[in-house]
Design an enzyme around this catalytic site. Structure first.
Site, PDB file in Angstrom:
ATOM      1  N   HIS A 278     -72.598  15.508 -20.079  1.00 43.63           N
ATOM      2  CA  HIS A 278     -71.622  15.652 -19.140  1.00 43.63           C
ATOM      3  C   HIS A 278     -71.762  14.067 -18.459  1.00 43.63           C
ATOM      4  CE1 HIS A 278     -72.355  20.097 -19.733  1.00 43.63           C
ATOM      5  NE2 HIS A 278     -70.930  19.682 -19.672  1.00 43.63           N
ATOM      6  N   ASP A 351     -65.794  19.391 -27.643  1.00 41.98           N
ATOM      7  CA  ASP A 351     -66.311  19.761 -26.268  1.00 41.98           C
ATOM      8  C   ASP A 351     -65.187  18.970 -25.336  1.00 41.98           C
ATOM      9  OD1 ASP A 351     -67.924  20.521 -24.212  1.00 41.98           O
ATOM     10  OD2 ASP A 351     -69.462  20.206 -25.070  1.00 41.98           O
TER      11      ASP A 351
END
Length: 455
Positions: A278, A351
């Site tokens: 992330h 993702d």
């Protein structure tokens, strides 16, 4: 998946992602919220038959691979739907942005600023989106979620939506405020029972379907071989590839029992990272032989069990692709390994594309184009949606993304919708029925049994 989400009324369009199946919206994100599969979410409020295979899934691997030559097999319904689409509609099917609102008609300045349309329904219609993904901010009550999913489907009458969420259970439970609090994968894995893995997935799928959700970004197919892994950890079934493979296979079958699409994540394997994708770009130093032994088995098992989708990881794997690009943007990994070597014919989802791990080298438009060229079918939560959409549209018009390549992805998405019974029209969810399914006595007993170690 693990993108970051901003503001409180989020509605994410479609499959989910890295850290747990879903992405988060770009922009003013709350640090405590992770994207669809992110491990931390301030708003979750949670503690803790054989699969129906489509023609595109059952066909074995071919020497050329789906992305190298011919498009996936098409049914009559899929062929007719594809033939009736404009270029703009085909491109829209690939995208799943984050939308804002707890109803399809919620007016939001955030939607207006990001998409040029005020309500989730208008955004869906304007861009012909392929799906939406739900986050805790979209979840208030059973009746509200049912009205939301029904309203979203009404906004897409020509091609119904994939409506997804990250309901891994345990740490990542986007619908946890309403659903049975099943233990997460680590506790299910600790029971050593494939029957329980299948039963939990079936029960989870039944509850999701009752709410109008037809795709789950689960199960996690990563093998947690690194105890310092900041992303996977207890989200995995365990640290033994053979054991994880058995549990993943059972879970895929359980979701199919419930007629909910399952997503194995995060390919080619996120289990041995010490960097959070992330916020950074992890590098996995496994050799090809180590990948075959440690990372590949659960994905092979998922594919053999008819998994509907596989989510890519924003990780660099130099021994699989020395380019330095993350797997999400790597043709050798998504096409060469997942399509050609493992023979996967279903949907490849990225993702969350708002995660820093995939945005290190390219801008948001180029990221989306490169993901498609690498082999991805579903583009989850781009950071700058208009930029990403227009870049893919421009690439399709110029021929950089060929008509054949675009049609391959749209065909896979339509085939998935057909396999889950929504291509001809998504059945309306019922609040009354959902109230009888969610947190039923049977499901609570199942959750308690898993929490006791299977006893």
């Amino acid at each position: 998946m693990v993108g970051r989400i901003g503001m409180a009324g989020v509605l994410v369009a479609a499959l989910a992602a890295c850290g747990g199946g879903g992405g988060e919206a770009a922009g003013a994100a709350r640090p405590a919220e992770r994207s669809s599969d992110g491990a931390r979410t301030a708003a979750t409020g949670t503690a803790g038959t054989t699969p129906a295979q489509t023609p595109a899934q059952t066909a074995g691997p071919t020497s050329g691979g789906a992305a190298q030559g011919r498009a996936p097999a098409q049914s009559g319904d899929v062929r007719r739907a594809l033939a009736g689409m404009s270029l703009e509609e085909k491109v829209g099917q690939l995208f799943m942005p984050v939308l804002y609102g707890t109803t399809a008609g919620t007016v939001s300045g955030e939607n207006q600023a990001r998409y040029g349309a005020q309500t989730p329904a208008k955004v869906v219609a304007r861009y012909h989106l392929g799906g939406v993904i739900l986050f805790p901010a979209n979840v208030k009550s059973v009746g509200q979620v049912v009205a939301l999913t029904n309203g979203l489907q009404k906004a897409s009458p020509e091609v119904p939506l994939l409506i997804g969420t990250d309901q891994e259970n345990g740490l990542v439970s986007r619908m946890g405020a309403l659903m049975t609090p099943f233990p997460g994968a680590a506790q299910v894995g600790a029971t050593r029972s494939t029957a329980l893995s299948r039963a939990v997935a079936r029960a989870t799928g039944d509850e999701l379907r009752a709410l109008g959700v037809n795709l789950d970004f689960a199960p996690v197919a990563d093998v947690n071989v690194n105890p310092k892994n900041p992303v996977i950890g207890k989200r995995a079934f365990g640290d033994d590839p053979a054991h994880v493979s058995r549990m993943v296979s059972a879970a895929v079958k359980g979701f199919a029992d419930a007629n909910v699409a399952a997503t194995a994540k995060h390919f080619p394997g996120h289990g041995d990272t010490d960097v959070d994708s992330h916020t950074g770009l992890p590098v996995i130093k496994h050799t090809r032989a180590q990948w075959e032994r440690l990372d590949a088995p659960p994905f092979r098992a998922a594919i053999a069990s008819g998994v509907d989708a596989v989510m890519s990881a924003h990780i660099v794997f130099p021994k699989l692709d020395p380019s330095g690009d993350p797997a999400t943007l790597s043709k050798p990994i998504l096409t060469g390994l997942l399509r050609d070597k493992l023979g996967f014919k279903g949907v490849i989802s990225t993702d969350a594309l708002n995660m820093e791990g995939v945005r290190k080298k390219y801008d948001d438009g180029e990221v989306a184009v490169r993901a498609v060229l690498a082999g991805a079918d579903l583009l989850l939560m781009p950071n700058d949606f208009p930029k990403a959409y227009n870049a893919v549209l421009t690439a399709a018009k110029s021929g950089r993304i060929s008509k054949q390549r675009l049609d391959q992805s749209v065909t896979r998405l339509l085939t998935l919708k057909q396999a889950r019974g929504i291509l001809r029209g998504a059945p309306a969810a019922s609040a009354a029925k959902a109230a009888g399914v969610l947190r039923s006595a049977e499901h609570r007993r199942l959750a308690a049994r898993v929490a006791r170690g299977g006893r």
